[in-house]
Write a protein that holds these residues in place. Structure first.
Motif, PDB file in Angstrom:
ATOM      1  N   VAL A 141      18.736 -17.657 -37.775  1.00 45.28           N
ATOM      2  CA  VAL A 141      18.682 -16.217 -38.008  1.00 45.28           C
ATOM      3  C   VAL A 141      18.466 -16.074 -39.510  1.00 45.28           C
ATOM      4  CG1 VAL A 141      19.933 -14.031 -37.895  1.00 45.28           C
ATOM      5  CG2 VAL A 141      20.208 -15.724 -36.076  1.00 45.28           C
ATOM      6  N   SER A 142      17.191 -16.007 -39.903  1.00 38.54           N
ATOM      7  CA  SER A 142      16.826 -15.943 -41.324  1.00 38.54           C
ATOM      8  C   SER A 142      16.071 -14.655 -41.591  1.00 38.54           C
ATOM      9  CB  SER A 142      15.937 -17.132 -41.705  1.00 38.54           C
ATOM     10  OG  SER A 142      16.620 -18.333 -41.513  1.00 38.54           O
ATOM     11  N   GLY A 143      16.519 -13.910 -42.562  1.00 39.46           N
ATOM     12  CA  GLY A 143      15.871 -12.656 -42.909  1.00 39.46           C
ATOM     13  C   GLY A 143      16.629 -11.471 -42.346  1.00 39.46           C
ATOM     14  N   TYR A 144      15.947 -10.328 -42.345  1.00 39.95           N
ATOM     15  CA  TYR A 144      16.588  -9.100 -41.884  1.00 39.95           C
ATOM     16  C   TYR A 144      16.608  -9.021 -40.364  1.00 39.95           C
ATOM     17  CZ  TYR A 144      16.871  -7.290 -46.591  1.00 39.95           C
ATOM     18  OH  TYR A 144      17.202  -7.130 -47.897  1.00 39.95           O
ATOM     19  N   VAL A 145      17.785  -8.768 -39.826  1.00 40.98           N
ATOM     20  CA  VAL A 145      17.960  -8.623 -38.388  1.00 40.98           C
ATOM     21  C   VAL A 145      17.236  -7.356 -37.950  1.00 40.98           C
ATOM     22  CG1 VAL A 145      19.657  -8.266 -36.547  1.00 40.98           C
ATOM     23  CG2 VAL A 145      20.161  -9.837 -38.432  1.00 40.98           C
ATOM     24  N   GLY A 146      16.416  -7.477 -36.919  1.00 46.91           N
ATOM     25  CA  GLY A 146      15.635  -6.344 -36.434  1.00 46.91           C
ATOM     26  C   GLY A 146      14.232  -6.321 -36.996  1.00 46.91           C
ATOM     27  N   TYR A 168      15.810  -8.877 -31.657  1.00 49.83           N
ATOM     28  CA  TYR A 168      16.703  -9.191 -30.544  1.00 49.83           C
ATOM     29  C   TYR A 168      15.976 -10.035 -29.499  1.00 49.83           C
ATOM     30  CZ  TYR A 168      19.232  -8.585 -26.183  1.00 49.83           C
ATOM     31  OH  TYR A 168      19.860  -8.823 -24.997  1.00 49.83           O
ATOM     32  N   ARG A 169      14.784  -9.592 -29.110  1.00 47.32           N
ATOM     33  CA  ARG A 169      14.029 -10.316 -28.078  1.00 47.32           C
ATOM     34  C   ARG A 169      13.671 -11.724 -28.522  1.00 47.32           C
ATOM     35  NH1 ARG A 169       9.827  -5.941 -25.499  1.00 47.32           N
ATOM     36  NH2 ARG A 169      11.418  -4.638 -24.539  1.00 47.32           N
ATOM     37  N   GLY A 170      13.234 -11.871 -29.762  1.00 45.17           N
ATOM     38  CA  GLY A 170      12.894 -13.202 -30.274  1.00 45.17           C
ATOM     39  C   GLY A 170      14.112 -14.108 -30.334  1.00 45.17           C
ATOM     40  N   PHE A 171      15.246 -13.544 -30.718  1.00 47.15           N
ATOM     41  CA  PHE A 171      16.488 -14.297 -30.799  1.00 47.15           C
ATOM     42  C   PHE A 171      16.897 -14.815 -29.424  1.00 47.15           C
ATOM     43  CE2 PHE A 171      21.164 -14.277 -30.547  1.00 47.15           C
ATOM     44  CZ  PHE A 171      21.462 -15.223 -31.523  1.00 47.15           C
ATOM     45  N   VAL A 172      16.897 -13.937 -28.436  1.00 44.51           N
ATOM     46  CA  VAL A 172      17.281 -14.333 -27.075  1.00 44.51           C
ATOM     47  C   VAL A 172      16.306 -15.382 -26.547  1.00 44.51           C
ATOM     48  CG1 VAL A 172      17.515 -13.533 -24.685  1.00 44.51           C
ATOM     49  CG2 VAL A 172      18.506 -12.202 -26.565  1.00 44.51           C
ATOM     50  N   ALA A 231      20.652 -11.061 -45.037  1.00 41.30           N
ATOM     51  CA  ALA A 231      21.208 -10.029 -45.905  1.00 41.30           C
ATOM     52  C   ALA A 231      21.518  -8.758 -45.121  1.00 41.30           C
ATOM     53  CB  ALA A 231      20.247  -9.729 -47.041  1.00 41.30           C
ATOM     54  N   GLY A 232      21.409  -8.814 -43.793  1.00 40.38           N
ATOM     55  CA  GLY A 232      21.754  -7.662 -42.969  1.00 40.38           C
ATOM     56  C   GLY A 232      20.600  -7.198 -42.127  1.00 40.38           C
ATOM     57  N   GLY A 233      20.590  -5.926 -41.812  1.00 42.43           N
ATOM     58  CA  GLY A 233      19.517  -5.373 -40.990  1.00 42.43           C
ATOM     59  C   GLY A 233      20.047  -4.372 -39.990  1.00 42.43           C
ATOM     60  N   SER A 234      19.394  -4.328 -38.846  1.00 42.70           N
ATOM     61  CA  SER A 234      19.704  -3.355 -37.803  1.00 42.70           C
ATOM     62  C   SER A 234      21.005  -3.698 -37.083  1.00 42.70           C
ATOM     63  CB  SER A 234      18.563  -3.312 -36.779  1.00 42.70           C
ATOM     64  OG  SER A 234      18.960  -2.615 -35.624  1.00 42.70           O
ATOM     65  N   LEU A 235      21.947  -2.784 -37.144  1.00 44.91           N
ATOM     66  CA  LEU A 235      23.204  -2.989 -36.436  1.00 44.91           C
ATOM     67  C   LEU A 235      22.977  -3.010 -34.934  1.00 44.91           C
ATOM     68  CD1 LEU A 235      26.251  -3.335 -36.502  1.00 44.91           C
ATOM     69  CD2 LEU A 235      26.454  -0.844 -36.496  1.00 44.91           C
ATOM     70  N   TYR A 236      22.009  -2.226 -34.445  1.00 45.30           N
ATOM     71  CA  TYR A 236      21.740  -2.186 -33.004  1.00 45.30           C
ATOM     72  C   TYR A 236      21.240  -3.542 -32.501  1.00 45.30           C
ATOM     73  CZ  TYR A 236      22.335   2.771 -33.755  1.00 45.30           C
ATOM     74  OH  TYR A 236      22.855   3.983 -34.100  1.00 45.30           O
ATOM     75  N   ASP A 237      20.327  -4.160 -33.232  1.00 42.80           N
ATOM     76  CA  ASP A 237      19.864  -5.497 -32.856  1.00 42.80           C
ATOM     77  C   ASP A 237      21.007  -6.496 -32.943  1.00 42.80           C
ATOM     78  OD1 ASP A 237      16.560  -6.069 -32.778  1.00 42.80           O
ATOM     79  OD2 ASP A 237      17.175  -4.141 -33.586  1.00 42.80           O
ATOM     80  N   ALA A 238      21.800  -6.403 -34.008  1.00 44.97           N
ATOM     81  CA  ALA A 238      22.923  -7.326 -34.189  1.00 44.97           C
ATOM     82  C   ALA A 238      23.942  -7.185 -33.060  1.00 44.97           C
ATOM     83  CB  ALA A 238      23.599  -7.091 -35.535  1.00 44.97           C
ATOM     84  N   MET A 239      24.204  -5.967 -32.623  1.00 50.00           N
ATOM     85  CA  MET A 239      25.160  -5.777 -31.530  1.00 50.00           C
ATOM     86  C   MET A 239      24.610  -6.321 -30.217  1.00 50.00           C
ATOM     87  SD  MET A 239      27.832  -4.810 -32.947  1.00 50.00           S
ATOM     88  CE  MET A 239      28.793  -4.634 -31.459  1.00 50.00           C
ATOM     89  N   GLY A 240      23.302  -6.195 -30.015  1.00 53.05           N
ATOM     90  CA  GLY A 240      22.686  -6.802 -28.831  1.00 53.05           C
ATOM     91  C   GLY A 240      22.829  -8.314 -28.865  1.00 53.05           C
ATOM     92  N   MET A 241      22.586  -8.916 -30.029  1.00 51.93           N
ATOM     93  CA  MET A 241      22.750 -10.365 -30.188  1.00 51.93           C
ATOM     94  C   MET A 241      24.211 -10.760 -29.975  1.00 51.93           C
ATOM     95  SD  MET A 241      20.355 -10.992 -33.503  1.00 51.93           S
ATOM     96  CE  MET A 241      18.669 -10.440 -33.542  1.00 51.93           C
ATOM     97  N   SER A 273      26.596  -7.944 -43.554  1.00 52.87           N
ATOM     98  CA  SER A 273      26.443  -6.830 -42.629  1.00 52.87           C
ATOM     99  C   SER A 273      26.094  -7.315 -41.219  1.00 52.87           C
ATOM    100  CB  SER A 273      25.388  -5.870 -43.182  1.00 52.87           C
ATOM    101  OG  SER A 273      25.365  -4.671 -42.464  1.00 52.87           O
ATOM    102  N   ALA A 274      24.874  -7.069 -40.754  1.00 52.73           N
ATOM    103  CA  ALA A 274      24.472  -7.483 -39.407  1.00 52.73           C
ATOM    104  C   ALA A 274      24.531  -9.002 -39.252  1.00 52.73           C
ATOM    105  CB  ALA A 274      23.070  -6.971 -39.100  1.00 52.73           C
ATOM    106  N   GLY A 275      24.253  -9.735 -40.321  1.00 53.90           N
ATOM    107  CA  GLY A 275      24.353 -11.197 -40.272  1.00 53.90           C
ATOM    108  C   GLY A 275      25.780 -11.661 -40.042  1.00 53.90           C
ATOM    109  N   ALA A 276      26.742 -10.948 -40.609  1.00 55.05           N
ATOM    110  CA  ALA A 276      28.153 -11.291 -40.412  1.00 55.05           C
ATOM    111  C   ALA A 276      28.594 -11.024 -38.977  1.00 55.05           C
ATOM    112  CB  ALA A 276      29.026 -10.514 -41.390  1.00 55.05           C
ATOM    113  N   VAL A 277      27.997 -10.008 -38.350  1.00 57.24           N
ATOM    114  CA  VAL A 277      28.302  -9.724 -36.945  1.00 57.24           C
ATOM    115  C   VAL A 277      27.905 -10.923 -36.090  1.00 57.24           C
ATOM    116  CG1 VAL A 277      27.696  -8.277 -34.958  1.00 57.24           C
ATOM    117  CG2 VAL A 277      28.130  -7.217 -37.186  1.00 57.24           C
TER     118      VAL A 277
END
Length: 124
Positions: free
Chosen positions: A30-35, A40-44, A65-75, A99-103
């Motif tokens: 998980v490198s870069g900004y989430v979302g 989410y789809r690529g991660f899954v 460094a973070g990103g979309s909380l919605y994508d992070a919550m899906g992950m 942020s989203a990376g910590a989630v």
């Protein structure tokens, strides 16, 4: 709060997994900004491909460094579902998980952080 594991043995085990032969790496990055760089789809899709060869262990390396909380919550929900199905989810951070990376980092059954890594969670 995410705590580091100070044991050198644990860190050596993680390094051995990360530097094993390329065909034997059960690692999803998980490198870069989430979302954005990591969707989410690529991660899954990456996780499912890794689990085809490694049914019981999945290693997630976070450098975000973070990103979309919605994508992070899906992950997050996806990884927690894997844990409920008996998959050993190992998360690792060698640099940053903000942020989203910590989630995502928090989802591991076992979590590793290098001594120089940083994690940040917003105060809400």
């Amino acid at each position: 709060m995410i705590r580091t594991k100070p044991s050198l043995t644990d860190n050596m085990d993680m390094l051995q997994i990360m530097h094993s032969q390329p065909s034997k790496k059960p690692i999803v990055f998980v490198s870069g900004y989430v979302g954005e760089e990591v969707s989410y789809r690529g991660f899954v899709s990456d996780c499912e491909a890794s689990l085809e060869n490694f049914k019981d262990t999945l290693v997630i390396c976070v450098d975000s460094a973070g990103g979309s909380l919605y994508d992070a919550m899906g992950m997050h929900d996806y990884l927690m579902d894997l844990r409920e199905r008996g998959v050993n989810v190992v998360t690792s951070c060698q640099t940053k998980a903000f942020s989203a990376g910590a989630v995502i980092l928090s989802c591991g059954t076992t979590r590793y952080m290098s001594k120089s890594a940083n994690a940040m969670v917003h105060d809400v």
